[in-house]
Write an enzyme that holds these catalytic residues in place. Sequence first.
Site, mmCIF file in Angstrom:
data_model
loop_
_atom_site.group_PDB
_atom_site.id
_atom_site.type_symbol
_atom_site.label_atom_id
_atom_site.label_comp_id
_atom_site.label_asym_id
_atom_site.label_seq_id
_atom_site.Cartn_x
_atom_site.Cartn_y
_atom_site.Cartn_z
ATOM 1 N N HIS A 71 11.360 -1.734 -26.961
ATOM 2 C CA HIS A 71 11.702 -0.625 -28.012
ATOM 3 C C HIS A 71 11.678 -1.997 -29.132
ATOM 4 C CE1 HIS A 71 13.711 1.495 -24.968
ATOM 5 N NE2 HIS A 71 13.388 2.499 -25.405
ATOM 6 N N MET A 77 3.052 -2.194 -23.285
ATOM 7 C CA MET A 77 3.338 -0.936 -23.671
ATOM 8 C C MET A 77 4.690 -1.435 -24.659
ATOM 9 S SD MET A 77 6.497 1.111 -23.338
ATOM 10 C CE MET A 77 7.089 1.522 -21.982
ATOM 11 N N GLU A 122 7.274 11.234 -23.133
ATOM 12 C CA GLU A 122 8.149 10.805 -21.966
ATOM 13 C C GLU A 122 9.026 12.301 -21.981
ATOM 14 O OE1 GLU A 122 9.790 7.299 -21.352
ATOM 15 O OE2 GLU A 122 11.442 7.976 -20.236
ATOM 16 N N GLU A 161 8.751 10.296 -15.699
ATOM 17 C CA GLU A 161 9.877 9.280 -15.116
ATOM 18 C C GLU A 161 10.586 10.048 -13.863
ATOM 19 O OE1 GLU A 161 12.538 7.042 -17.641
ATOM 20 O OE2 GLU A 161 14.282 7.528 -16.240
ATOM 21 N N HIS A 193 13.891 11.556 -14.343
ATOM 22 C CA HIS A 193 14.108 12.891 -15.503
ATOM 23 C C HIS A 193 13.593 14.063 -14.772
ATOM 24 C CE1 HIS A 193 13.543 9.772 -18.992
ATOM 25 N NE2 HIS A 193 14.530 9.335 -18.381
ATOM 26 N N ASP A 236 7.192 5.926 -15.408
ATOM 27 C CA ASP A 236 8.465 5.070 -15.431
ATOM 28 C C ASP A 236 9.091 5.316 -13.819
ATOM 29 O OD1 ASP A 236 8.428 4.185 -17.750
ATOM 30 O OD2 ASP A 236 10.117 5.600 -18.682
ATOM 31 N N ASP A 246 22.285 10.491 -15.466
ATOM 32 C CA ASP A 246 21.199 9.601 -15.590
ATOM 33 C C ASP A 246 21.271 8.069 -14.846
ATOM 34 O OD1 ASP A 246 18.765 8.437 -16.456
ATOM 35 O OD2 ASP A 246 19.385 8.383 -18.317
ATOM 36 N N ASP A 291 19.303 5.859 -13.261
ATOM 37 C CA ASP A 291 18.309 4.649 -13.482
ATOM 38 C C ASP A 291 18.542 3.816 -12.322
ATOM 39 O OD1 ASP A 291 16.940 5.740 -15.467
ATOM 40 O OD2 ASP A 291 18.494 4.710 -16.993
ATOM 41 N N ASP A 302 11.720 1.454 -15.077
ATOM 42 C CA ASP A 302 12.765 1.622 -16.163
ATOM 43 C C ASP A 302 13.842 2.000 -15.394
ATOM 44 O OD1 ASP A 302 14.213 2.566 -18.469
ATOM 45 O OD2 ASP A 302 12.978 4.449 -18.875
HETATM 46 C C1 3MF Z 1 15.958 7.447 -21.068
HETATM 47 C C2 3MF Z 1 14.474 6.578 -20.817
HETATM 48 C C3 3MF Z 1 14.123 5.784 -22.133
HETATM 49 C C4 3MF Z 1 12.641 5.725 -22.187
HETATM 50 C C5 3MF Z 1 12.338 4.591 -23.145
HETATM 51 C C6 3MF Z 1 10.951 4.405 -23.430
HETATM 52 C C7 3MF Z 1 15.700 3.966 -22.787
HETATM 53 O O1 3MF Z 1 16.502 8.128 -19.948
HETATM 54 O O2 3MF Z 1 14.132 6.644 -19.777
HETATM 55 O O3 3MF Z 1 14.636 4.410 -21.593
HETATM 56 O O4 3MF Z 1 11.972 5.495 -21.091
HETATM 57 O O5 3MF Z 1 12.951 5.080 -24.251
HETATM 58 O O6 3MF Z 1 10.440 4.959 -24.392
HETATM 59 MG MG MG Z 2 12.094 6.015 -19.213
HETATM 60 MG MG MG Z 3 15.172 7.511 -18.331
#
Ligand code: 3MF
Ligand code: MG
Ligand code: MG
Length: 382
Positions: free
Chosen positions: A53, A87, A180, A216, A219, A244, A254, A256, A286
């Site tokens: 970012h 990216m 996304e 992702e 998600h 992702d 969430d 991750d 991610d």
């Molecule tokens: C949040 C995400 C984000 C996006 C990121 C890329 C911080 O759940 O997955 O990670 O992937 O903003 O654009």
């Molecule tokens: Mg993401």
């Molecule tokens: Mg995410």
Amino acid sequence: AYQPQPAHKFTFGLWTISNRGRDPFGEPVRDPLPPNDAVAMLGDVGAWGVNLHDNDLVPIDATAAERDRIVREFKAAMQQHGVVCPMATVSLFTDPIFKDGAFTANDPQVRAYAVQKTMGAMDLGAELGATIFVLWGGREGTETDACRRPDDAVKRLREAVNYLCEYNIAQGYQYRFAMEAKPNEPRGDIYMSTTGSYLGFIPTLDHPDMVGVNPEVAHETMAGLNFTHAVGQAWDAGKLFHIDLNDQNPGRYDQDFRFGAANPRAAFFLVKFLEDVGYAGPRHFDAHAYRTEDYEGVKAFARGCMRTYLILKEKAARWNADAEIQAIVKAAHGDGANLGPFSADSARALANREFDRKAIAAPGLAYEQLDQLTTEILLGVR
Ligand code: 3MF
Ligand code: MG
Ligand code: MG
């Protein structure tokens, strides 16, 4: 074996390995990891690339001179450690100005600032060599739907993405945008909650060819959906511009998690799909290390993501080469032609064709055996 190579295109977000383990109930557990040190760590563990970012690298209130120095030094670190930046993305969720959304916020000043900030992030990414630009609408959503009509949000989002596509053309950047989706968190509900939502939205844009998706694992899983099915539909539409990878238990916050940590079986079918179809984009992780870890644990986390991917890739090749598995797959697909194109003749022939429903339905499909053999490959006894 299982050694990451540049050809594997493994990437990590700067925000992933620099994640300090803050959560809604607890303070950070790891010291800040400066971006250039993060790049060194990625080089060390064998990753191909780093994604970021804008504000992962350049503080939101940096002066132009500070920005240029930071970018110069970051490029030098990338060069030194052999790490590329395929990216880039933009934070439209951290700063309080985005508390009611960015592109979809009710205040036109916020919407204009969000587009301005994204243009700056595109400039930054282009300078670092990025050709994919991810847009995640983290705060594009609501807690109460009293605040706006959801179709107004869609219109505002379309206006912003159209504008950014024109900026992409005007600057000659040649980005491909990857949208996304996420169903919730940090907002109570986020617009464009699934990859399918974006696949419906993209054809309504002025430059639909320039825009695809960035699905992702976590998600789609948070939405209770089958991630590989979403990826399959994106692939079929020619829209799988980025991905992702992480892991997630359904029905939880969430998470991750490290790739494959929660559901290695689902991860296997995902890797098998990506490898079978020849997806050529980055394999972006991610995800972040557990809050229990120090930076050695973060390295173990990063190595684990890549190693698991490569193990599952090998398992997929083994599955494809397994004669017993392939015999079941072949039998399951049946013989004979597809439906074929519609014509008055073919419709008449189809209308008159006789089907022996009982006979067709009678044989078992051996999916139990197929699945057990898959399990045995995954468990390492086959
Ligand atoms: C949040 C995400 C984000 C996006 C990121 C890329 C911080 O759940 O997955 O990670 O992937 O903003 O654009
Ligand atoms: Mg993401
Ligand atoms: Mg995410």
